[in-house]
Design an enzyme around this catalytic site. Structure first.
Site, PDB file in Angstrom:
ATOM      1  N   SER A 106       0.812  -1.222   0.000  1.00 15.07           N
ATOM      2  CA  SER A 106       0.000   0.000   0.000  1.00 15.07           C
ATOM      3  C   SER A 106       0.839   1.263   0.000  1.00 15.07           C
ATOM      4  CB  SER A 106      -0.909   0.006   1.231  1.00 15.07           C
ATOM      5  OG  SER A 106      -0.156   0.129   2.412  1.00 15.07           O
ATOM      6  N   THR A 243      -2.222   2.581   3.185  1.00 13.60           N
ATOM      7  CA  THR A 243      -1.512   3.831   3.474  1.00 13.60           C
ATOM      8  C   THR A 243      -0.802   3.680   4.796  1.00 13.60           C
ATOM      9  OG1 THR A 243      -3.165   5.199   2.373  1.00 13.60           O
ATOM     10  CG2 THR A 243      -1.957   6.276   4.112  1.00 13.60           C
ATOM     11  N   THR A 261       1.465   6.996   0.718  1.00 12.17           N
ATOM     12  CA  THR A 261       0.662   5.906   0.163  1.00 12.17           C
ATOM     13  C   THR A 261       0.923   5.697  -1.324  1.00 12.17           C
ATOM     14  OG1 THR A 261      -1.630   5.101  -0.008  1.00 12.17           O
ATOM     15  CG2 THR A 261      -1.283   7.391  -0.530  1.00 12.17           C
ATOM     16  N   ARG A 271      -5.106   9.912 -10.528  1.00 14.07           N
ATOM     17  CA  ARG A 271      -6.018  10.003  -9.375  1.00 14.07           C
ATOM     18  C   ARG A 271      -5.202  10.330  -8.118  1.00 14.07           C
ATOM     19  NH1 ARG A 271      -6.352   7.269  -4.128  1.00 14.07           N
ATOM     20  NH2 ARG A 271      -8.500   7.364  -3.449  1.00 14.07           N
ATOM     21  N   VAL A 272      -5.671  11.302  -7.367  1.00 14.76           N
ATOM     22  CA  VAL A 272      -4.990  11.688  -6.133  1.00 14.76           C
ATOM     23  C   VAL A 272      -5.952  11.443  -4.981  1.00 14.76           C
ATOM     24  CG1 VAL A 272      -4.022  13.622  -4.830  1.00 14.76           C
ATOM     25  CG2 VAL A 272      -3.529  13.389  -7.274  1.00 14.76           C
ATOM     26  N   GLY A 273      -5.479  10.747  -3.946  1.00 13.13           N
ATOM     27  CA  GLY A 273      -6.323  10.480  -2.779  1.00 13.13           C
ATOM     28  C   GLY A 273      -6.184  11.576  -1.737  1.00 13.13           C
ATOM     29  N   ASP A 274      -6.583  11.243  -0.518  1.00 10.13           N
ATOM     30  CA  ASP A 274      -6.542  12.227   0.572  1.00 10.13           C
ATOM     31  C   ASP A 274      -5.135  12.434   1.122  1.00 10.13           C
ATOM     32  OD1 ASP A 274      -6.799   9.495   1.414  1.00 10.13           O
ATOM     33  OD2 ASP A 274      -7.024  10.212   3.472  1.00 10.13           O
ATOM     34  N   THR A 294      -6.593   6.839   6.963  1.00 13.79           N
ATOM     35  CA  THR A 294      -6.406   5.831   5.921  1.00 13.79           C
ATOM     36  C   THR A 294      -7.795   5.329   5.543  1.00 13.79           C
ATOM     37  OG1 THR A 294      -6.204   4.030   7.520  1.00 13.79           O
ATOM     38  CG2 THR A 294      -4.174   5.085   6.849  1.00 13.79           C
ATOM     39  N   GLY A 295      -7.911   4.825   4.333  1.00 14.40           N
ATOM     40  CA  GLY A 295      -9.220   4.367   3.877  1.00 14.40           C
ATOM     41  C   GLY A 295      -9.659   5.146   2.653  1.00 14.40           C
ATOM     42  N   GLY A 297     -10.123   7.540   0.255  1.00 13.80           N
ATOM     43  CA  GLY A 297      -9.617   8.910   0.231  1.00 13.80           C
ATOM     44  C   GLY A 297     -10.633   9.934  -0.219  1.00 13.80           C
TER      45      GLY A 297
HETATM   46  N1  ASP Z   1      -6.499   6.964   1.703  1.00 14.91           N
HETATM   47  C1  ASP Z   1      -5.714   6.397   0.635  1.00 14.91           C
HETATM   48  C2  ASP Z   1      -6.216   6.893  -0.683  1.00 14.91           C
HETATM   49  O1  ASP Z   1      -7.404   7.020  -0.850  1.00 14.91           O
HETATM   50  C3  ASP Z   1      -5.742   4.930   0.604  1.00 14.91           C
HETATM   51  C4  ASP Z   1      -5.841   4.224   1.926  1.00 14.91           C
HETATM   52  O2  ASP Z   1      -5.585   4.759   2.948  1.00 14.91           O
HETATM   53  O3  ASP Z   1      -6.175   3.035   1.970  1.00 14.91           O
HETATM   54  O4  ASP Z   1      -5.399   7.081  -1.559  1.00 14.91           O
END
Ligand code: ASP
Length: 393
Positions: A106, A243, A261, A271-274, A294-295, A297
């Site tokens: 991850s 992450t 991450t 694509r950009v996450g949080d 995490t999770g 985003g």
């Molecule tokens: N939060 C991260 C994202 O969306 C991924 C994750 O934490 O599992 O890129």
């Protein structure tokens, strides 16, 4: 189901401030705590959350917290910080161990790639004392994006560099370009690509290969490699999010935070996450504390997840309560049918982590399953389950 304490009731919120207008409703005592810039927030009475005291409520003093995949990171960051290094640099040193680990699919090297089979990394870091942040997004070919984010913080007037520009900046700073795919993450991407049933890629059932009674060269090489691997190395690779977040507070009460991450596996390139979004995947205020996530985003971005947690701590919630309250906001604002289960709740999970300036800490998740690692003032490192908002999906 957990019901957040009554202090979150809308009747207690200000309505006329800029924050309220922006949809971030903060109780008046939170603003008082933020404005005073000296007082650590007062913890509420034990049991006020309806769940009783939580692990981390009573801890005081230096502390490093991370997502559950980071016990090595918290231990390392704590050691580095104890030698006098700033918490923001210490957390970057901590997460480096996970970025470098090919087995963590991850993050960093070995992170699962985008839909084109290219690893794209996101990271951010924030320094409490200067309230400065640095971040990179969609960074390719550099194993340690958190260290690049730290250079953005330390050596530029900017906060976020993306894609090609981030790569050029990293190279200018002396980072070495390298292939971030491991044989395992490459094989996982191939399996995903072949299972899509698109284009001219054949899945295993469609292939006239291997020939009956013959071992393929790949099988032979895999058997050979297996003999030199430790047990458990062949476990299936989870195709999902992943992450590491890590936050630290030192003996002076200075805080730092970092999230790094490879993001959502098989994502659309770009694509950009949080994780690199300040206030979403990570945030800190030196007067209050730090938080990270995490999770999924996208949900953390539209709900300003980490910023919200820090504001709730300023309001007097304990770290665990602040995490639960921020997750409740996410749950309440998840309205698209495709994201809801039959109970009308999110069909995804998220885990969040908080560390208060005085050393209190906590973690929460929407549904059971999340965990967090913590190294505390006695030097001990432990992994605890996150407190779930709901007991089941
Ligand atoms: N939060 C991260 C994202 O969306 C991924 C994750 O934490 O599992 O890129």
């Amino acid at each position: 189901m957990h019901t957040p304490r009554s202090s979150l009731d809308r009747r207690h919120f200000l309505t006329g401030t800029g924050l309220a207008a922006a949809g971030i409703l903060v109780p008046s005592r939170a603003l008082a705590a933020t404005d005073s810039r000296s007082q650590p927030p007062t913890p509420p009475d034990a049991g006020a959350s309806g769940r009783g005291p939580q692990v981390g409520d009573a801890h005081r003093g230096p502390c490093v917290i991370a997502s559950g995949n980071g016990p090595n990171a918290t231990e390392r960051a704590f050691k580095v910080m104890s030698a006098g290094v700033d918490p923001a640099e210490a957390v970057v040193a901590g997460v480096k161990l996970v970025e470098d680990d090919p087995k963590d699919t991850s993050v960093g090297y070995g992170g699962l790639p985008n839909e084109d089979g290219v690893v794209e990394l996101d990271a951010s870091v924030m320094h409490g004392p200067t309230h400065k942040a640095g971040a990179v997004a969609s960074l390719r070919n550099i194993k340690n994006p958190a260290a690049v984010a730290l250079k953005v913080l330390q050596r530029t007037d900017h906060v976020l560099l993306v894609g090609e520009g981030a790569l050029r900046f990293a190279k200018a700073q002396g980072f070495i370009e390298e292939n971030l795919l491991t044989p395992e993450s490459h094989a996982a991407w191939l399996r995903w690509k072949e299972s899509m049933g698109a284009d001219d890629w054949l899945n295993p059932e469609e292939r006239d290969w291997p020939r009956p009674g013959r071992k393929t060269l790949d099988e032979f090489l895999a058997d050979e490699a297996k003999q030199s691997r430790a047990p458990g190395d062949n476990a299936p690779i989870p195709f999902t999010w992943g992450t590491i977040h890590c936050s630290a507070v030192n003996a002076d009460g200075d805080v730092g935070a970092c999230t790094t991450t490879s993001g959502l596996s098989w994502k659309i390139p770009g694509r950009v996450g949080d994780s690199p979004i300040i206030g979403a995947g990570m945030y800190c205020e030196n007067e209050i504390g730090a938080a990270g996530s995490t999770g999924r985003g996208e949900s953390l971005i539209v709900n300003c997840g980490s910023f919200t947690i820090v504001q709730y701590m300023a309001a007097g919630l304990t770290p665990t309560e602040a995490c639960l309250a921020a997750l409740k906001r996410i749950v309440d604002r998840t309205r698209e049918k495709r994201l809801l289960n039959e109970k009308g709740r999110p069909n995804f999970n998220a885990s969040v982590y908080a560390l208060r300036k005085d050393g209190a800490y906590g973690g929460a998740c929407i549904y059971p399953g999340g965990s967090f690692a913590v190294t505390t003032s006695d030097g001990a490192t432990k992994v605890h389950p996150c407190t779930p908002l709901f007991d089941a999906q």
